[in-house]
Design a protein around this motif. Structure first.
Motif, PDB file in Angstrom:
ATOM      1  N   THR A  52       0.817  -1.214   0.000  1.00  0.00           N
ATOM      2  CA  THR A  52       0.000   0.000   0.000  1.00  0.00           C
ATOM      3  C   THR A  52       0.851   1.264   0.000  1.00  0.00           C
ATOM      4  O   THR A  52       0.448   2.277  -0.572  1.00  0.00           O
ATOM      5  CB  THR A  52      -0.967   0.006   1.200  1.00  0.00           C
ATOM      6  OG1 THR A  52      -0.232  -0.263   2.401  1.00  0.00           O
ATOM      7  CG2 THR A  52      -2.037  -1.053   1.036  1.00  0.00           C
ATOM      8  N   ILE A 178      -6.617   4.454   2.193  1.00  0.00           N
ATOM      9  CA  ILE A 178      -5.838   3.301   2.639  1.00  0.00           C
ATOM     10  C   ILE A 178      -5.740   3.365   4.155  1.00  0.00           C
ATOM     11  O   ILE A 178      -5.240   4.347   4.704  1.00  0.00           O
ATOM     12  CB  ILE A 178      -4.433   3.294   2.014  1.00  0.00           C
ATOM     13  CG1 ILE A 178      -4.531   3.230   0.484  1.00  0.00           C
ATOM     14  CG2 ILE A 178      -3.614   2.120   2.536  1.00  0.00           C
ATOM     15  CD1 ILE A 178      -3.212   3.470  -0.225  1.00  0.00           C
ATOM     16  N   ASP A 180      -4.061   1.604   7.194  1.00  0.00           N
ATOM     17  CA  ASP A 180      -3.007   0.651   7.546  1.00  0.00           C
ATOM     18  C   ASP A 180      -3.083   0.328   9.039  1.00  0.00           C
ATOM     19  O   ASP A 180      -2.541   1.037   9.871  1.00  0.00           O
ATOM     20  CB  ASP A 180      -1.639   1.237   7.184  1.00  0.00           C
ATOM     21  CG  ASP A 180      -0.513   0.224   7.362  1.00  0.00           C
ATOM     22  OD1 ASP A 180      -0.805  -0.916   7.746  1.00  0.00           O
ATOM     23  OD2 ASP A 180       0.653   0.578   7.116  1.00  0.00           O
TER      24      ASP A 180
END
Length: 356
Positions: A52, A178, A180
């Motif tokens: 990512t 995204i 994480d």
């Protein structure tokens, strides 16, 4: 047909170290559709975060993209210069990092930190940007946002700081978010609040989410599709129901078998450790830890065998003529649930109540 917003094709990333080249990402492919949540799961070190970070152009200096493409609106963003990458980073693709205290500037008021992307990408003046920062703080559930916009990160709790990081990521209404491991450092109650918040905001701003985690329990209520990653490769992918209730790869079996449920009598850990990616194994990287491994697993990597239109797994156990094996009892229990789900005997709500 859902609109394809991101297409990662045959991504390969190496890290140059004193010991040699670490082959961290080895031929990874996946896609993301508009409005959906894709979870990428796997043990620590499997390559989730590296994958990512490559989408954001945030790889370390010793990383080298050795192959593949990342297609976003028809462009391969791996070919972007850093200057061009800055035009989409934070605006079109944004990221929530694992530890909010390392993401936030301790010397800057949080209002300014939230407003900064608006001033940079949308060219909004400071006053209007701060007004929008207050509204975003309200949206993510910070009480008295008009006052708290002038506070510093240390004046907030861990859960509040994570909400602020989410506010920064979402202030420009990105097409792709995204996340994480955004709930790793939070207690279970706050974790549930953050996940509910992300789902609510996703519906409001119609963003697509890539959710990175090693916690399969989090994935169950969050994802539409799941990619299971190990040793820099994706070994299985499918819908959340297919991965949770009809898994096909022994690695996925091991992950699910080690996850507590209401019916768990004892948990089984996966024996052994991941392989050294300085010298990756020739065949299935999970073979040394796989009690169901065959000789071919150590010699040749399995292709992706089709389980359904949306479900694929890279395991020789699915090859024509492969010996039939009996999965662990927990996996058999899940497969029985899946059969009832497919037949209509159980509804999706019933399945959710059963429990992760």
């Amino acid at each position: 047909m859902a609109e394809r917003i991101l297409d990662v094709q045959n991504l390969k990333i190496d890290f140059h170290t004193y010991a040699g080249e670490v082959k961290a990402i080895r031929d990874v492919s996946f896609h993301l559709d508009r409005g959906e949540t894709l979870a990428i799961v796997g043990e620590s070190g499997s390559g989730k975060s590296v994958t990512t970070k490559s989408l954001m152009g945030l790889l370390a200096n010793n990383a080298k993209v050795k192959g593949g493409r990342v297609m976003f609106h028809g462009d391969d963003i791996l070919q972007y210069s850093e200057k061009k990458m800055q035009t989409i980073r934070g605006k079109d693709i944004a990221m929530i990092f694992q530890d909010p205290m390392t993401s936030l500037d301790p010397t800057m008021k949080i209002g300014r930190q939230i407003a900064e992307p608006l001033m940079k990408h949308k060219h909004v003046d400071k006053k209007k940007a701060l007004e929008q920062a207050v509204e975003m703080l309200r949206l993510v559930g910070i009480v008295n946002p008009e006052e708290r916009v002038n506070d510093y990160p240390h004046q907030f709790s861990g859960g509040q700081r994570q909400r602020i990081v989410i506010a920064i990521a979402l202030i420009c209404y990105p097409e792709i978010l995204i996340a994480d491991e955004p709930t790793t450092a939070l207690d279970v109650t706050i974790q549930a609040q953050i996940l509910d918040l992300m789902k609510e905001l996703q519906q409001k701003i119609e963003t697509s989410i890539i959710f990175i985690t090693h916690d399969l329990g989090v994935v169950a209520g969050m994802a539409d599709r799941v990619a299971v990653m190990y040793a820099g490769e994706i070994l299985e992918y499918g819908t959340v129901d297919e991965i949770f209730y009809n898994p096909q790869h022994p690695y996925t079996w091991g992950l699910l078998n080690s996850m507590p449920t209401l019916d768990s009598k004892h948990l089984e850990s996966i024996p052994g450790t991941p392989p050294d990616l300085l010298d990756p194994p020739k065949g299935d990287p999970f073979a040394p830890r796989n009690p169901y491994a065959m000789k071919i697993d150590t010699e040749k990597k399995a292709p992706f065998f089709k389980v359904s239109e949306t479900h694929y797994a890279s395991t020789w156990l699915l090859a024509p003529g492969a010996p039939k094996v009996t999965p662990p009892a927990e996996i058999q229990r899940r497969q029985k649930i899946y059969a009832k789900l497919k037949s209509g005997e159980l509804s999706r709500t019933d399945v959710a109540n059963l429990a992760e």
